[in-house]
Design a protein around this motif. Structure first.
Motif, PDB file in Angstrom:
ATOM      1  N   SER A   4       0.931  -1.295  -0.125  1.00  0.00           N
ATOM      2  CA  SER A   4       0.061   0.114   0.028  1.00  0.00           C
ATOM      3  C   SER A   4       0.882   1.300  -0.131  1.00  0.00           C
ATOM      4  N   GLY A   5       1.909   1.150  -0.109  1.00  0.00           N
ATOM      5  CA  GLY A   5       3.216   2.342   0.058  1.00  0.00           C
ATOM      6  C   GLY A   5       3.583   2.893   1.334  1.00  0.00           C
ATOM      7  N   ASN A   6       3.011   2.260   2.352  1.00  0.00           N
ATOM      8  CA  ASN A   6       3.475   2.527   3.831  1.00  0.00           C
ATOM      9  C   ASN A   6       4.792   1.934   4.170  1.00  0.00           C
ATOM     10  N   LYS A   7       5.294   2.987   4.828  1.00  0.00           N
ATOM     11  CA  LYS A   7       6.800   2.394   5.190  1.00  0.00           C
ATOM     12  C   LYS A   7       6.564   1.373   6.134  1.00  0.00           C
ATOM     13  N   ILE A   8       7.677   0.390   6.163  1.00  0.00           N
ATOM     14  CA  ILE A   8       7.686  -0.696   6.996  1.00  0.00           C
ATOM     15  C   ILE A   8       8.760  -0.531   8.362  1.00  0.00           C
ATOM     16  N   ALA A   9       8.143  -0.648   9.467  1.00  0.00           N
ATOM     17  CA  ALA A   9       9.167  -0.719  10.425  1.00  0.00           C
ATOM     18  C   ALA A   9       9.453  -1.797  11.031  1.00  0.00           C
ATOM     19  N   HIS A  10      10.845  -2.006  11.785  1.00  0.00           N
ATOM     20  CA  HIS A  10      11.223  -3.270  12.183  1.00  0.00           C
ATOM     21  C   HIS A  10      10.256  -3.622  13.437  1.00  0.00           C
ATOM     22  N   PRO A  11      10.009  -4.863  13.622  1.00  0.00           N
ATOM     23  CA  PRO A  11       9.164  -5.495  14.649  1.00  0.00           C
ATOM     24  C   PRO A  11       9.728  -5.207  16.265  1.00  0.00           C
ATOM     25  N   VAL A  12      11.033  -4.993  16.269  1.00  0.00           N
ATOM     26  CA  VAL A  12      11.511  -4.884  17.601  1.00  0.00           C
ATOM     27  C   VAL A  12      12.125  -3.511  17.908  1.00  0.00           C
TER      28      VAL A  12
ATOM     29  N   LYS B 182      12.007   1.025  14.389  1.00  0.00           N
ATOM     30  CA  LYS B 182      12.404   2.245  13.406  1.00  0.00           C
ATOM     31  C   LYS B 182      12.072   1.755  11.895  1.00  0.00           C
ATOM     32  N   ASN B 183      11.889   2.435  11.028  1.00  0.00           N
ATOM     33  CA  ASN B 183      11.575   2.382   9.673  1.00  0.00           C
ATOM     34  C   ASN B 183      12.911   1.586   9.012  1.00  0.00           C
ATOM     35  N   ILE B 184      12.630   0.806   8.110  1.00  0.00           N
ATOM     36  CA  ILE B 184      13.699  -0.044   7.666  1.00  0.00           C
ATOM     37  C   ILE B 184      14.387   0.731   6.351  1.00  0.00           C
ATOM     38  N   LEU B 185      15.553   0.845   6.025  1.00  0.00           N
ATOM     39  CA  LEU B 185      16.104   1.806   5.138  1.00  0.00           C
ATOM     40  C   LEU B 185      16.617   0.410   4.003  1.00  0.00           C
ATOM     41  N   GLN B 186      16.440   0.705   2.893  1.00  0.00           N
ATOM     42  CA  GLN B 186      17.139  -0.233   1.753  1.00  0.00           C
ATOM     43  C   GLN B 186      18.095   0.649   0.919  1.00  0.00           C
ATOM     44  N   PHE B 187      19.058  -0.069   0.277  1.00  0.00           N
ATOM     45  CA  PHE B 187      20.146   0.481  -0.628  1.00  0.00           C
ATOM     46  C   PHE B 187      20.213  -0.298  -1.606  1.00  0.00           C
TER      47      PHE B 187
ATOM     48  N   GLU C  77      22.296   5.421  10.541  1.00  0.00           N
ATOM     49  CA  GLU C  77      22.064   6.537  11.677  1.00  0.00           C
ATOM     50  C   GLU C  77      21.590   7.869  11.483  1.00  0.00           C
ATOM     51  N   LYS C  78      22.225   8.486  10.087  1.00  0.00           N
ATOM     52  CA  LYS C  78      21.961   9.670   9.802  1.00  0.00           C
ATOM     53  C   LYS C  78      20.376   9.703   9.593  1.00  0.00           C
ATOM     54  N   ARG C  79      19.825   8.625   8.807  1.00  0.00           N
ATOM     55  CA  ARG C  79      18.168   8.875   8.651  1.00  0.00           C
ATOM     56  C   ARG C  79      17.497   8.390   9.414  1.00  0.00           C
ATOM     57  N   GLY C  80      17.996   8.064  10.738  1.00  0.00           N
ATOM     58  CA  GLY C  80      17.243   7.370  11.632  1.00  0.00           C
ATOM     59  C   GLY C  80      16.498   6.070  11.650  1.00  0.00           C
ATOM     60  N   ALA C  81      17.313   5.291  10.891  1.00  0.00           N
ATOM     61  CA  ALA C  81      16.471   4.000  10.537  1.00  0.00           C
ATOM     62  C   ALA C  81      17.160   2.905  11.102  1.00  0.00           C
ATOM     63  N   HIS C  82      16.414   1.686  11.052  1.00  0.00           N
ATOM     64  CA  HIS C  82      16.694   0.616  11.699  1.00  0.00           C
ATOM     65  C   HIS C  82      18.030   0.151  11.522  1.00  0.00           C
TER      66      HIS C  82
END
Length: 357
Positions: free
Chosen positions: A191-199, A202-207, A341-346
């Motif tokens: 649905s286009g919503n950001k996915i957060a880590h269950p533990v 924090k939102n999961i970043l991809q590269f 760390e910069k993006r505040g991601a998991h």
């Protein structure tokens, strides 16, 4: 010939939203050669930058006040060969440590000795007089970490001994400059919503990651800076060639790629890292340095319209979730950690060990 230099520099550098004062002291002293036990250290990705610097006070600082050590630059056999390095104990890496029996292996790959355009001649070739520690025509021979020693006509690895002299697979004597574009987006559901880590919540970043053809390790799709080329141009070119296979595109397809990527590469970005890289190709006389830059597609719209396709040095290319579990080529795991760390991601479910005296 041995160059002796002691330079104290002070500079203010912006680091992730704050300004810090960085002092570096480069000392070049004569050293005695030394004998060649390879000791493993904890993976960089398992330690915070602060803990890592505290626990491994070895050799030199980079421009972000983080100390280096040799790990991948001590591995054997040397990449693409059966050549084994002279083993260097942890307490003998630094050049200021006297080691009279040091007897490194001399090795430069045939692909380098063949004289391609990207490689220097041998150091004693007639007519070859490189200007180390400065801009040499179109070739940048300055290090991102300050002055380095030149001994007997050869530049000396600023971090320390590697157990191997010559250039190995590297084209330039001294610093070999690269650029690493870290292209990121948020992981989203259908649905286009950001996915957060269950533990961590924090939102999961991809590269965008590539699997290198030469060693099979996953890496950032970067590459070498061509003589006279601006870093910004290298970053964009390498991403196009390795992650989008631009070299195999038609002129019309290339124009469309350029149009779509212009928005991503012209927007606000930040320099993740500049300096020396602990790379398996490094030798006593040639080493890798890089500038890693993060380009973030906040909405995901730009990269959604660009199908990834491996090209050039890449065997496979795909979006990879960022976490401490990543095992990447050279120092790339560290660069990815800094982006998270910069993006505040998991990054990690475990906050990690505290640094204790």
């Amino acid at each position: 010939m041995l160059l002796l230099a002691g330079v104290l520099r002070a500079a203010t550098l912006p680091v992730f939203g704050r300004v810090i004062a960085v002092f570096s002291f480069t000392v070049a002293l004569s050293t005695q050669p030394a004998r060649c036990v390879l000791q493993r250290r904890p993976p960089l990705s398992n330690l915070s930058a602060n803990c890592w610097s505290h626990l491994h006070p070895v050799n030199m600082f980079n421009s972000y006040n983080v100390k280096f050590y040799h790990s991948k630059a001590l591995t054997s056999p040397y990449p693409g060969s059966h050549v084994k390095r002279c083993q260097v104990p942890e307490d003998k890496v630094g050049w200021l440590i006297e080691w009279k029996d040091y007897n490194p292996v001399e090795y430069t790959a045939m692909s380098v000795l063949a004289g391609p355009s990207w490689a220097d001649p041998q150091i004693n070739n007639k007519g070859f007089s490189p200007k180390f520690n400065e801009r040499d025509g179109e070739v940048e021979r300055k290090s991102l970490n300050g002055l380095y020693v030149v001994e007997n006509g050869r530049p000396r690895n600023p971090v320390g001994r590697t157990g191997l002299t010559g250039r190995g697979l590297l084209g330039r004597w001294g610093p070999n400059h690269a650029a690493d574009p870290v292209v990121t987006r948020w992981k989203r559901d259908g649905s286009g919503n950001k996915i957060a880590h269950p533990v961590t919540g924090k939102n999961i970043l991809q590269f965008v990651a590539i699997k290198r053809r030469d060693c099979g390790e996953w890496a950032i799709p970067g590459g070498m800076v061509d003589p006279g080329e601006k870093i910004s141009a290298t970053l964009k070119r390498e991403f196009e060639e390795e992650a989008l296979n631009s070299l195999q595109k038609s002129p019309e397809e290339k124009v469309e790629l350029e149009r779509q990527l212009h928005k991503l590469f012209s927007q606000e970005h930040f320099v993740v890292y500049r300096g020396y890289v602990d790379d398996p190709r490094n030798t006593d006389n040639a080493w890798m340095e890089t500038e890693a830059v993060n380009y973030h597609d906040e909405t995901g719209e730009t990269m959604d319209n660009l199908p990834l396709e491996a090209g050039d040095d890449a065997g496979v290319v795909k979006w990879v979730d960022i976490s401490e579990k990543l095992k990447l080529y050279a120092s790339h795991s560290y660069f990815i950690k800094l982006v998270a760390e910069k993006r505040g991601a998991h990054w990690s479910e475990d906050p990690g060990p505290e640094c204790r005296e």
